[in-house]
Design a protein around this motif. Structure first.
Motif, PDB file in Angstrom:
ATOM      1  N   ASN A   2       4.050  44.301  50.133  1.00 15.12           N
ATOM      2  CA  ASN A   2       5.414  44.028  49.699  1.00 15.12           C
ATOM      3  C   ASN A   2       5.875  42.638  50.116  1.00 15.12           C
ATOM      4  O   ASN A   2       6.392  41.880  49.306  1.00 15.12           O
ATOM      5  CB  ASN A   2       6.357  45.085  50.288  1.00 15.12           C
ATOM      6  N   LEU A   3       5.649  42.305  51.375  1.00 16.66           N
ATOM      7  CA  LEU A   3       6.012  40.969  51.863  1.00 16.66           C
ATOM      8  C   LEU A   3       5.208  39.904  51.127  1.00 16.66           C
ATOM      9  O   LEU A   3       5.712  38.820  50.834  1.00 16.66           O
ATOM     10  CB  LEU A   3       5.756  40.861  53.364  1.00 16.66           C
ATOM     11  N   LEU A   4       3.961  40.222  50.842  1.00 13.72           N
ATOM     12  CA  LEU A   4       3.107  39.273  50.134  1.00 13.72           C
ATOM     13  C   LEU A   4       3.681  38.934  48.766  1.00 13.72           C
ATOM     14  O   LEU A   4       3.893  37.770  48.448  1.00 13.72           O
ATOM     15  CB  LEU A   4       1.708  39.854  49.959  1.00 13.72           C
ATOM     16  N   PHE A   5       3.934  39.951  47.961  1.00 10.16           N
ATOM     17  CA  PHE A   5       4.420  39.681  46.609  1.00 10.16           C
ATOM     18  C   PHE A   5       5.834  39.118  46.625  1.00 10.16           C
ATOM     19  O   PHE A   5       6.200  38.324  45.766  1.00 10.16           O
ATOM     20  CB  PHE A   5       4.330  40.937  45.742  1.00 10.16           C
ATOM     21  N   LYS A   6       6.596  39.511  47.612  1.00 11.40           N
ATOM     22  CA  LYS A   6       7.916  38.903  47.781  1.00 11.40           C
ATOM     23  C   LYS A   6       7.763  37.389  47.979  1.00 11.40           C
ATOM     24  O   LYS A   6       8.473  36.592  47.376  1.00 11.40           O
ATOM     25  CB  LYS A   6       8.617  39.520  49.001  1.00 11.40           C
ATOM     26  N   ALA A   7       6.799  37.040  48.811  1.00  8.38           N
ATOM     27  CA  ALA A   7       6.563  35.621  49.097  1.00  8.38           C
ATOM     28  C   ALA A   7       6.046  34.872  47.867  1.00  8.38           C
ATOM     29  O   ALA A   7       6.445  33.746  47.593  1.00  8.38           O
ATOM     30  CB  ALA A   7       5.587  35.481  50.256  1.00  8.38           C
ATOM     31  N   SER A  66      -0.184  25.680  58.243  1.00 10.51           N
ATOM     32  CA  SER A  66      -1.518  25.873  57.662  1.00 10.51           C
ATOM     33  C   SER A  66      -1.515  27.111  56.773  1.00 10.51           C
ATOM     34  O   SER A  66      -0.796  28.064  57.038  1.00 10.51           O
ATOM     35  CB  SER A  66      -2.563  26.099  58.756  1.00 10.51           C
ATOM     36  N   LEU A  67      -2.360  27.063  55.774  1.00 11.05           N
ATOM     37  CA  LEU A  67      -2.551  28.225  54.913  1.00 11.05           C
ATOM     38  C   LEU A  67      -3.374  29.282  55.643  1.00 11.05           C
ATOM     39  O   LEU A  67      -4.338  28.963  56.336  1.00 11.05           O
ATOM     40  CB  LEU A  67      -3.283  27.780  53.640  1.00 11.05           C
ATOM     41  N   GLU A  68      -2.982  30.539  55.503  1.00 11.44           N
ATOM     42  CA  GLU A  68      -3.757  31.656  56.059  1.00 11.44           C
ATOM     43  C   GLU A  68      -4.182  32.556  54.901  1.00 11.44           C
ATOM     44  O   GLU A  68      -3.358  32.956  54.084  1.00 11.44           O
ATOM     45  CB  GLU A  68      -2.909  32.451  57.050  1.00 11.44           C
ATOM     46  N   THR A  69      -5.446  32.872  54.837  1.00 12.42           N
ATOM     47  CA  THR A  69      -5.956  33.523  53.618  1.00 12.42           C
ATOM     48  C   THR A  69      -6.248  35.018  53.755  1.00 12.42           C
ATOM     49  O   THR A  69      -6.536  35.683  52.760  1.00 12.42           O
ATOM     50  CB  THR A  69      -7.240  32.814  53.133  1.00 12.42           C
ATOM     51  N   THR A  70      -6.126  35.532  54.972  1.00 12.29           N
ATOM     52  CA  THR A  70      -6.467  36.945  55.183  1.00 12.29           C
ATOM     53  C   THR A  70      -5.696  37.880  54.245  1.00 12.29           C
ATOM     54  O   THR A  70      -6.269  38.754  53.590  1.00 12.29           O
ATOM     55  CB  THR A  70      -6.183  37.359  56.634  1.00 12.29           C
ATOM     56  N   VAL A  71      -4.412  37.675  54.183  1.00 12.88           N
ATOM     57  CA  VAL A  71      -3.578  38.549  53.355  1.00 12.88           C
ATOM     58  C   VAL A  71      -3.908  38.372  51.874  1.00 12.88           C
ATOM     59  O   VAL A  71      -3.847  39.326  51.090  1.00 12.88           O
ATOM     60  CB  VAL A  71      -2.087  38.272  53.618  1.00 12.88           C
ATOM     61  N   LEU A  72      -4.264  37.160  51.499  1.00 10.71           N
ATOM     62  CA  LEU A  72      -4.654  36.910  50.107  1.00 10.71           C
ATOM     63  C   LEU A  72      -5.903  37.712  49.757  1.00 10.71           C
ATOM     64  O   LEU A  72      -6.025  38.238  48.652  1.00 10.71           O
ATOM     65  CB  LEU A  72      -4.891  35.420  49.876  1.00 10.71           C
ATOM     66  N   ASP A  73      -6.818  37.794  50.700  1.00  6.41           N
ATOM     67  CA  ASP A  73      -8.022  38.604  50.496  1.00  6.41           C
ATOM     68  C   ASP A  73      -7.648  40.043  50.151  1.00  6.41           C
ATOM     69  O   ASP A  73      -8.201  40.643  49.230  1.00  6.41           O
ATOM     70  CB  ASP A  73      -8.888  38.610  51.764  1.00  6.41           C
ATOM     71  N   GLU A  74      -6.680  40.558  50.914  1.00  8.41           N
ATOM     72  CA  GLU A  74      -6.248  41.938  50.675  1.00  8.41           C
ATOM     73  C   GLU A  74      -5.646  42.109  49.288  1.00  8.41           C
ATOM     74  O   GLU A  74      -5.927  43.079  48.590  1.00  8.41           O
ATOM     75  CB  GLU A  74      -5.224  42.348  51.734  1.00  8.41           C
TER      76      GLU A  74
END
Lengths: 91, 91
Positions: A2-7, A66-74
């Motif tokens: 939810n936070l991801l897509f909100k962002a 910095s960009l963090e990609t862990t959540v993008l992986d999910e």
DNA sequence: TATATAATTAGACAAATATCTAAATATGGC
DNA sequence: GCCATATTTAGATATTTGTCTAATTATATA
């Protein structure tokens, strides 16, 4: 999720991520790229940080993001799953 | 990309997509799965349709919705690009 | 043709969001 | 310690969003 897509919903924030894909940047450097006040950028960065899409570290008076990609992986998994299962059931 | 993330931002809409991943559904079937009025569901379906995440076809008085994955494929590219380039530059 | 059912459209409204200006909080250098 | 610069926090505000109820449209059937 939810936070991801909100962002990711906001174009300014997506653009910031694209910038950070190239290299780490300070708030000032990011702010310069937009026709928007620094507080507004700070707000967006905070939102991205809450979504764990970026991290921040302090260098003297500067703050570097910095960009963090862990959540993008999910998120990738979620989307792939949607596509994958569908392909199996095509009419 | 904007309509897509706008559509994915809402949990109800994401849930609808997950349901449609399993099989095509009528508005009524979708509506039954939520504690929400049918007009509200109709609003979400319209938004998903605008994002081209679903398509609708009419069967008599019923309207059946299907998942459409083309736009999801594109989003996958955007996200992968973000992850990929980053990996190349890791500190 | 009248009535019931499925779905959408219209209009209202509260909550969330993105933006601004002004103020506060570091940090660095003189 | 004082001033300048970088960033965040607070507070205000207009816009967008998600939801509802009521009304409308379309189809099926008795």
């Amino acid at each position: 999720m939810n936070l991801l897509f909100k962002a990711l919903r906001d174009p300014t924030r997506r653009r910031i991520l694209e910038m950070l894909k190239e290299r780490d940047l300070t708030v000032g450097e990011i702010s310069d790229a937009f026709a928007m006040t620094t507080p507004s950028i700070s707000y967006h960065l905070d939102l991205l940080k809450h979504a764990q899409l970026v991290s921040a570290r302090k260098n003297g008076q500067f703050v570097t993001y910095s960009l963090e990609t862990t959540v993008l992986d999910e998120s990738l998994g979620w989307i792939l799953d949607l596509i994958k299962k569908r392909k199996g059931k095509r009419k």
